[in-house]
Write a protein that holds these residues in place. Sequence first.
Motif, PDB file in Angstrom:
ATOM      1  N   GLY A   1      66.622  25.246  45.338  1.00  0.00           N
ATOM      2  CA  GLY A   1      67.745  26.109  45.005  1.00  0.00           C
ATOM      3  C   GLY A   1      68.150  25.889  43.561  1.00  0.00           C
ATOM      4  N   TRP A   2      68.191  26.969  42.794  1.00  0.00           N
ATOM      5  CA  TRP A   2      68.475  26.913  41.362  1.00  0.00           C
ATOM      6  C   TRP A   2      69.647  27.798  41.007  1.00  0.00           C
ATOM      7  CZ3 TRP A   2      65.452  24.162  37.834  1.00  0.00           C
ATOM      8  CH2 TRP A   2      64.262  23.626  38.327  1.00  0.00           C
ATOM      9  N   THR A   3      70.397  27.407  39.999  1.00  0.00           N
ATOM     10  CA  THR A   3      71.329  28.334  39.367  1.00  0.00           C
ATOM     11  C   THR A   3      70.473  29.292  38.542  1.00  0.00           C
ATOM     12  OG1 THR A   3      71.569  26.995  37.373  1.00  0.00           O
ATOM     13  CG2 THR A   3      73.140  26.572  39.182  1.00  0.00           C
ATOM     14  N   ALA A   4      71.017  30.445  38.192  1.00  0.00           N
ATOM     15  CA  ALA A   4      70.256  31.400  37.373  1.00  0.00           C
ATOM     16  C   ALA A   4      69.912  30.797  36.014  1.00  0.00           C
ATOM     17  CB  ALA A   4      71.034  32.698  37.208  1.00  0.00           C
ATOM     18  N   SER A   5      70.844  30.071  35.412  1.00  0.00           N
ATOM     19  CA  SER A   5      70.562  29.468  34.103  1.00  0.00           C
ATOM     20  C   SER A   5      69.533  28.347  34.232  1.00  0.00           C
ATOM     21  CB  SER A   5      71.843  28.954  33.451  1.00  0.00           C
ATOM     22  OG  SER A   5      72.444  27.948  34.234  1.00  0.00           O
ATOM     23  N   GLY A   6      69.597  27.582  35.300  1.00  0.00           N
ATOM     24  CA  GLY A   6      68.600  26.538  35.532  1.00  0.00           C
ATOM     25  C   GLY A   6      67.216  27.118  35.735  1.00  0.00           C
ATOM     26  N   PHE A   7      67.154  28.233  36.462  1.00  0.00           N
ATOM     27  CA  PHE A   7      65.869  28.888  36.695  1.00  0.00           C
ATOM     28  C   PHE A   7      65.302  29.429  35.382  1.00  0.00           C
ATOM     29  CE2 PHE A   7      62.995  32.239  38.170  1.00  0.00           C
ATOM     30  CZ  PHE A   7      62.251  31.529  39.095  1.00  0.00           C
ATOM     31  N   ALA A   8      66.165  29.972  34.528  1.00  0.00           N
ATOM     32  CA  ALA A   8      65.721  30.466  33.218  1.00  0.00           C
ATOM     33  C   ALA A   8      65.140  29.322  32.393  1.00  0.00           C
ATOM     34  CB  ALA A   8      66.867  31.135  32.482  1.00  0.00           C
ATOM     35  N   THR A   9      65.749  28.142  32.462  1.00  0.00           N
ATOM     36  CA  THR A   9      65.234  26.972  31.759  1.00  0.00           C
ATOM     37  C   THR A   9      63.878  26.556  32.329  1.00  0.00           C
ATOM     38  OG1 THR A   9      67.472  26.225  31.281  1.00  0.00           O
ATOM     39  CG2 THR A   9      65.737  24.572  31.142  1.00  0.00           C
ATOM     40  N   LEU A  10      63.751  26.602  33.643  1.00  0.00           N
ATOM     41  CA  LEU A  10      62.475  26.280  34.293  1.00  0.00           C
ATOM     42  C   LEU A  10      61.366  27.200  33.799  1.00  0.00           C
ATOM     43  CD1 LEU A  10      60.829  24.867  36.627  1.00  0.00           C
ATOM     44  CD2 LEU A  10      61.609  26.751  38.081  1.00  0.00           C
ATOM     45  N   ALA A  11      61.692  28.481  33.631  1.00  0.00           N
ATOM     46  CA  ALA A  11      60.696  29.471  33.236  1.00  0.00           C
ATOM     47  C   ALA A  11      60.458  29.529  31.731  1.00  0.00           C
ATOM     48  CB  ALA A  11      61.123  30.846  33.742  1.00  0.00           C
ATOM     49  N   ALA A  12      61.304  28.896  30.921  1.00  0.00           N
ATOM     50  CA  ALA A  12      61.203  28.981  29.458  1.00  0.00           C
ATOM     51  C   ALA A  12      59.833  28.604  28.897  1.00  0.00           C
ATOM     52  CB  ALA A  12      62.304  28.153  28.805  1.00  0.00           C
ATOM     53  N   PRO A  13      59.154  27.585  29.415  1.00  0.00           N
ATOM     54  CA  PRO A  13      57.843  27.233  28.849  1.00  0.00           C
ATOM     55  C   PRO A  13      56.791  28.347  28.937  1.00  0.00           C
ATOM     56  CG  PRO A  13      58.687  25.404  30.115  1.00  0.00           C
ATOM     57  CD  PRO A  13      59.602  26.571  30.376  1.00  0.00           C
ATOM     58  N   LEU A  14      57.029  29.360  29.763  1.00  0.00           N
ATOM     59  CA  LEU A  14      56.091  30.488  29.828  1.00  0.00           C
ATOM     60  C   LEU A  14      55.937  31.167  28.468  1.00  0.00           C
ATOM     61  CD1 LEU A  14      56.849  32.299  33.184  1.00  0.00           C
ATOM     62  CD2 LEU A  14      54.684  31.315  32.461  1.00  0.00           C
ATOM     63  N   ALA A  15      56.965  31.119  27.645  1.00  0.00           N
ATOM     64  CA  ALA A  15      56.922  31.755  26.323  1.00  0.00           C
ATOM     65  C   ALA A  15      55.865  31.140  25.417  1.00  0.00           C
ATOM     66  CB  ALA A  15      58.293  31.674  25.660  1.00  0.00           C
ATOM     67  N   GLU A  16      55.414  29.937  25.738  1.00  0.00           N
ATOM     68  CA  GLU A  16      54.391  29.255  24.932  1.00  0.00           C
ATOM     69  C   GLU A  16      52.980  29.764  25.222  1.00  0.00           C
ATOM     70  OE1 GLU A  16      54.880  25.054  25.512  1.00  0.00           O
ATOM     71  OE2 GLU A  16      57.048  25.190  25.201  1.00  0.00           O
ATOM     72  N   TYR A  17      52.815  30.561  26.262  1.00  0.00           N
ATOM     73  CA  TYR A  17      51.495  31.064  26.657  1.00  0.00           C
ATOM     74  C   TYR A  17      51.313  32.499  26.195  1.00  0.00           C
ATOM     75  CZ  TYR A  17      51.092  27.017  29.718  1.00  0.00           C
ATOM     76  OH  TYR A  17      51.019  25.743  30.208  1.00  0.00           O
ATOM     77  N   ASP A  18      50.083  32.843  25.893  1.00  0.00           N
ATOM     78  CA  ASP A  18      49.739  34.227  25.583  1.00  0.00           C
ATOM     79  C   ASP A  18      50.094  35.063  26.816  1.00  0.00           C
ATOM     80  OD1 ASP A  18      48.496  36.703  25.268  1.00  0.00           O
ATOM     81  OD2 ASP A  18      46.548  35.871  24.726  1.00  0.00           O
ATOM     82  N   PRO A  19      50.959  36.074  26.663  1.00  0.00           N
ATOM     83  CA  PRO A  19      51.397  36.833  27.840  1.00  0.00           C
ATOM     84  C   PRO A  19      50.273  37.592  28.544  1.00  0.00           C
ATOM     85  CG  PRO A  19      52.198  37.863  25.842  1.00  0.00           C
ATOM     86  CD  PRO A  19      51.569  36.560  25.438  1.00  0.00           C
TER      87      PRO A  19
END
Length: 157
Positions: free
Chosen positions: A52-70
């Motif tokens: 269970g995540w807060t929306a802001s916590g989930f956004a932080t979890l997903a942030a490293p995706l920006a380091e990958y070629d989309p």
Amino acid sequence: MGMFLGSHHNRIDAKGRVSVPASFRSVLKAQAQPGEAFVILRPSHLHPCIEGWTASGFATLAAPLAEYDPFSEDHEDLAASLYADAWPLDSDREGRILLPEALRQHAELQNEAAFMGLGRVFQIWEPAAAAARRQEARARARTLTARRRAPAEAGEA
């Protein structure tokens, strides 16, 4: 910022709803922004439980995706594992959430759920599995602590 602390047991009703512990609701409400989900649930990658995540916590979890070629397979695999099984949920007036069937199956939940606070995230477990996990975690924590202490003590000798 509040943290998810403690362990709590609640019943799951016939419709698949469970009451989020009051202390967890307080953290979720305090961190929610207008228009955001009350909580985001997803299956754990490591254990048969629900995270269970807060929306802001989930956004932080997903942030490293920006380091990958989309357009890479790595990005797609990570995005699918994070987003495809995530469920943004709101609670009803009584503080209950409806646990999606797929998540209940992943955690093998029947009539009861054990909520475990892990600081910035919480987990929902089948109660006996939660007790076993806490016992395992304590044993591993003792080993980790002993390993960290050993080099320091060797330097003192």
